[in-house]
Design a protein around this motif. Structure first.
Motif, PDB file in Angstrom:
ATOM      1  N   MET A   1      30.584  26.486  24.969  1.00 51.17           N
ATOM      2  CA  MET A   1      31.638  26.066  25.748  1.00 51.17           C
ATOM      3  C   MET A   1      32.016  27.236  26.878  1.00 51.17           C
ATOM      4  SD  MET A   1      35.164  25.214  24.017  1.00 51.17           S
ATOM      5  CE  MET A   1      35.469  23.749  24.390  1.00 51.17           C
ATOM      6  N   MET A   2      32.557  26.984  27.842  1.00 52.04           N
ATOM      7  CA  MET A   2      32.724  27.745  28.998  1.00 52.04           C
ATOM      8  C   MET A   2      34.010  28.244  28.968  1.00 52.04           C
ATOM      9  SD  MET A   2      31.166  26.550  32.295  1.00 52.04           S
ATOM     10  CE  MET A   2      29.917  27.729  33.200  1.00 52.04           C
ATOM     11  N   ASN A   3      34.095  29.642  29.370  1.00 56.85           N
ATOM     12  CA  ASN A   3      35.553  30.086  29.582  1.00 56.85           C
ATOM     13  C   ASN A   3      35.887  29.844  31.005  1.00 56.85           C
ATOM     14  OD1 ASN A   3      37.693  31.458  29.262  1.00 56.85           O
ATOM     15  ND2 ASN A   3      36.903  33.407  28.681  1.00 56.85           N
ATOM     16  N   SER A   4      37.165  29.150  30.916  1.00 53.86           N
ATOM     17  CA  SER A   4      37.602  28.650  32.309  1.00 53.86           C
ATOM     18  C   SER A   4      39.031  29.432  32.861  1.00 53.86           C
ATOM     19  CB  SER A   4      38.095  27.117  32.166  1.00 53.86           C
ATOM     20  OG  SER A   4      39.221  27.055  31.194  1.00 53.86           O
ATOM     21  N   THR A   5      38.907  30.604  32.377  1.00 54.33           N
ATOM     22  CA  THR A   5      40.108  31.545  32.921  1.00 54.33           C
ATOM     23  C   THR A   5      39.747  31.768  34.424  1.00 54.33           C
ATOM     24  OG1 THR A   5      38.906  33.523  32.145  1.00 54.33           O
ATOM     25  CG2 THR A   5      40.622  32.668  30.691  1.00 54.33           C
ATOM     26  N   PRO A   6      40.735  31.885  35.317  1.00 55.59           N
ATOM     27  CA  PRO A   6      40.358  32.063  36.623  1.00 55.59           C
ATOM     28  C   PRO A   6      40.139  33.709  36.800  1.00 55.59           C
ATOM     29  CG  PRO A   6      42.967  31.759  36.073  1.00 55.59           C
ATOM     30  CD  PRO A   6      42.040  31.514  35.047  1.00 55.59           C
ATOM     31  N   LYS A   7      39.288  33.846  37.937  1.00 57.45           N
ATOM     32  CA  LYS A   7      38.890  35.333  38.103  1.00 57.45           C
ATOM     33  C   LYS A   7      40.023  35.827  39.049  1.00 57.45           C
ATOM     34  CE  LYS A   7      34.132  34.633  37.924  1.00 57.45           C
ATOM     35  NZ  LYS A   7      32.867  35.175  38.666  1.00 57.45           N
ATOM     36  N   GLU A   8      40.439  37.019  38.527  1.00 57.10           N
ATOM     37  CA  GLU A   8      41.238  37.719  39.257  1.00 57.10           C
ATOM     38  C   GLU A   8      40.693  38.090  40.584  1.00 57.10           C
ATOM     39  OE1 GLU A   8      44.666  39.022  38.237  1.00 57.10           O
ATOM     40  OE2 GLU A   8      44.497  37.603  36.674  1.00 57.10           O
ATOM     41  N   PRO A   9      41.516  38.340  41.883  1.00 53.56           N
ATOM     42  CA  PRO A   9      41.035  38.816  43.012  1.00 53.56           C
ATOM     43  C   PRO A   9      40.801  40.429  42.884  1.00 53.56           C
ATOM     44  CG  PRO A   9      43.151  38.116  43.303  1.00 53.56           C
ATOM     45  CD  PRO A   9      43.063  37.751  42.019  1.00 53.56           C
ATOM     46  N   HIS A  10      39.616  40.675  43.402  1.00 56.48           N
ATOM     47  CA  HIS A  10      39.286  42.190  43.272  1.00 56.48           C
ATOM     48  C   HIS A  10      40.004  42.840  44.376  1.00 56.48           C
ATOM     49  CE1 HIS A  10      36.291  41.351  40.327  1.00 56.48           C
ATOM     50  NE2 HIS A  10      36.020  40.550  40.764  1.00 56.48           N
ATOM     51  N   PHE A  11      40.536  44.204  44.032  1.00 57.37           N
ATOM     52  CA  PHE A  11      41.158  44.933  44.733  1.00 57.37           C
ATOM     53  C   PHE A  11      39.995  45.758  45.542  1.00 57.37           C
ATOM     54  CE2 PHE A  11      44.152  47.857  46.524  1.00 57.37           C
ATOM     55  CZ  PHE A  11      45.218  47.156  47.114  1.00 57.37           C
ATOM     56  N   THR A  12      39.643  45.493  46.411  1.00 56.77           N
ATOM     57  CA  THR A  12      38.546  46.564  47.218  1.00 56.77           C
ATOM     58  C   THR A  12      38.952  47.144  48.346  1.00 56.77           C
ATOM     59  OG1 THR A  12      37.942  44.783  48.575  1.00 56.77           O
ATOM     60  CG2 THR A  12      37.061  44.552  46.478  1.00 56.77           C
ATOM     61  N   ALA A  13      38.238  47.982  48.872  1.00 60.33           N
ATOM     62  CA  ALA A  13      38.437  48.719  50.147  1.00 60.33           C
ATOM     63  C   ALA A  13      38.641  47.948  51.316  1.00 60.33           C
ATOM     64  CB  ALA A  13      37.625  49.938  50.323  1.00 60.33           C
ATOM     65  N   ASN A  14      37.928  46.846  51.311  1.00 61.80           N
ATOM     66  CA  ASN A  14      38.159  46.054  52.651  1.00 61.80           C
ATOM     67  C   ASN A  14      39.424  45.295  52.423  1.00 61.80           C
ATOM     68  OD1 ASN A  14      35.463  46.825  53.470  1.00 61.80           O
ATOM     69  ND2 ASN A  14      34.593  45.163  52.648  1.00 61.80           N
ATOM     70  N   ARG A  15      39.581  44.621  51.458  1.00 59.06           N
ATOM     71  CA  ARG A  15      41.007  44.068  51.204  1.00 59.06           C
ATOM     72  C   ARG A  15      42.335  44.960  51.486  1.00 59.06           C
ATOM     73  NH1 ARG A  15      41.796  39.240  48.078  1.00 59.06           N
ATOM     74  NH2 ARG A  15      43.948  39.077  47.706  1.00 59.06           N
ATOM     75  N   SER A  16      42.308  46.067  50.719  1.00 57.56           N
ATOM     76  CA  SER A  16      43.264  47.187  51.106  1.00 57.56           C
ATOM     77  C   SER A  16      43.416  47.333  52.689  1.00 57.56           C
ATOM     78  CB  SER A  16      42.936  48.535  50.235  1.00 57.56           C
ATOM     79  OG  SER A  16      43.860  49.179  50.559  1.00 57.56           O
ATOM     80  N   ALA A  17      42.366  47.522  53.189  1.00 62.36           N
ATOM     81  CA  ALA A  17      42.454  47.856  54.883  1.00 62.36           C
ATOM     82  C   ALA A  17      43.014  46.629  55.643  1.00 62.36           C
ATOM     83  CB  ALA A  17      40.959  48.014  55.236  1.00 62.36           C
ATOM     84  N   ALA A  18      42.552  45.406  54.954  1.00 58.06           N
ATOM     85  CA  ALA A  18      42.994  44.068  55.815  1.00 58.06           C
ATOM     86  C   ALA A  18      44.620  44.122  55.398  1.00 58.06           C
ATOM     87  CB  ALA A  18      42.460  42.958  55.216  1.00 58.06           C
ATOM     88  N   ILE A  19      45.039  44.351  54.302  1.00 58.59           N
ATOM     89  CA  ILE A  19      46.512  44.363  53.802  1.00 58.59           C
ATOM     90  C   ILE A  19      47.263  45.207  54.792  1.00 58.59           C
ATOM     91  CG2 ILE A  19      48.424  44.713  52.209  1.00 58.59           C
ATOM     92  CD1 ILE A  19      46.399  43.303  50.094  1.00 58.59           C
ATOM     93  N   ARG A  20      46.771  46.558  54.959  1.00 55.09           N
ATOM     94  CA  ARG A  20      47.329  47.645  55.837  1.00 55.09           C
ATOM     95  C   ARG A  20      47.355  46.934  57.244  1.00 55.09           C
ATOM     96  NH1 ARG A  20      48.795  52.693  56.060  1.00 55.09           N
ATOM     97  NH2 ARG A  20      48.117  53.919  57.729  1.00 55.09           N
ATOM     98  N   ALA A  21      46.332  46.559  57.724  1.00 50.85           N
ATOM     99  CA  ALA A  21      46.369  46.198  59.039  1.00 50.85           C
ATOM    100  C   ALA A  21      47.421  45.010  59.380  1.00 50.85           C
ATOM    101  CB  ALA A  21      44.873  45.718  59.563  1.00 50.85           C
TER     102      ALA A  21
END
Length: 181
Positions: A1-21
């Motif tokens: 059986m597969m675990n169907s829990t959604p994946k949390e978005p990863h907080f990466t350096a690129n994502r942090s830079a985009a939010i800051r911009a």
């Protein structure tokens, strides 16, 4: 059986830079993001204000009419002012003429509110420059004082006539009904 829990978005350096911009663009005047935020803020403030103004104006434009149902008293206003307790600068007129010796007693019907209040103006009993609207010194029985050019008969919530200096729109502005013709 597969675990169907959604994946949390990863907080990466690129994502942090985009939010800051994005935050910098929103905060910096003149950027498209900043202008969009300001427009949205104006819409949230201006639209309800315009709607409220239209509703209030419509209420003043659509004149409510009513019949005078109480003719035992008349309210003669010295100025076009009415507070939330129904108090006004001026006088309440009661005609007791003809009641002396009458078995019923009490006030008699006043059929012409406009004439009754005009007489008070002509006798200088009403004075718009006095806070209460009524002079305390004796009235002038010569009927020589000026009567305001425009007096309007309105109907108060208790059914009494109210004669108010002002044009026909004065009733609506004070929250009163116009006298039905």
């Amino acid at each position: 059986m597969m675990n169907s829990t959604p994946k949390e978005p990863h907080f990466t350096a690129n994502r942090s830079a985009a939010i800051r911009a994005l935050l910098v663009n929103i905060a910096e005047p003149g950027t498209p993001e900043n202008l969009r935020l300001r427009r949205a803020r104006r819409v949230r403030i201006v639209v309800p204000a315009v709607i409220a103004t239209l509703v209030l104006t419509a209420g003043a434009v659509v004149a409510v009419q009513a019949q005078v149902t109480r003719t035992d008293h008349i309210n003669c206003f010295a100025r076009a002012e009415l507070n939330m307790w129904g108090e006004f600068p001026g006088a309440r007129v009661t005609s007791l003429e003809g009641t002396i010796g009458d078995s019923e007693g009490g006030p008699v019907s006043i059929t012409d509110a406009l004439a009754a209040c005009s007489d008070l103006w002509a006798q200088h009993a009403l004075d718009a420059s006095i806070e209460s609207g009524v002079r305390s010194d004796p009235v002038d029985r010569s009927f020589s004082y000026p009567v305001p050019d425009s007096l309007t008969v309105c109907v108060m919530s208790n059914g009494m006539a109210a004669v108010i200096p002002g044009a026909s729109d004065i009733c609506g502005r004070l929250g009163l009904a116009e006298r039905a013709k």
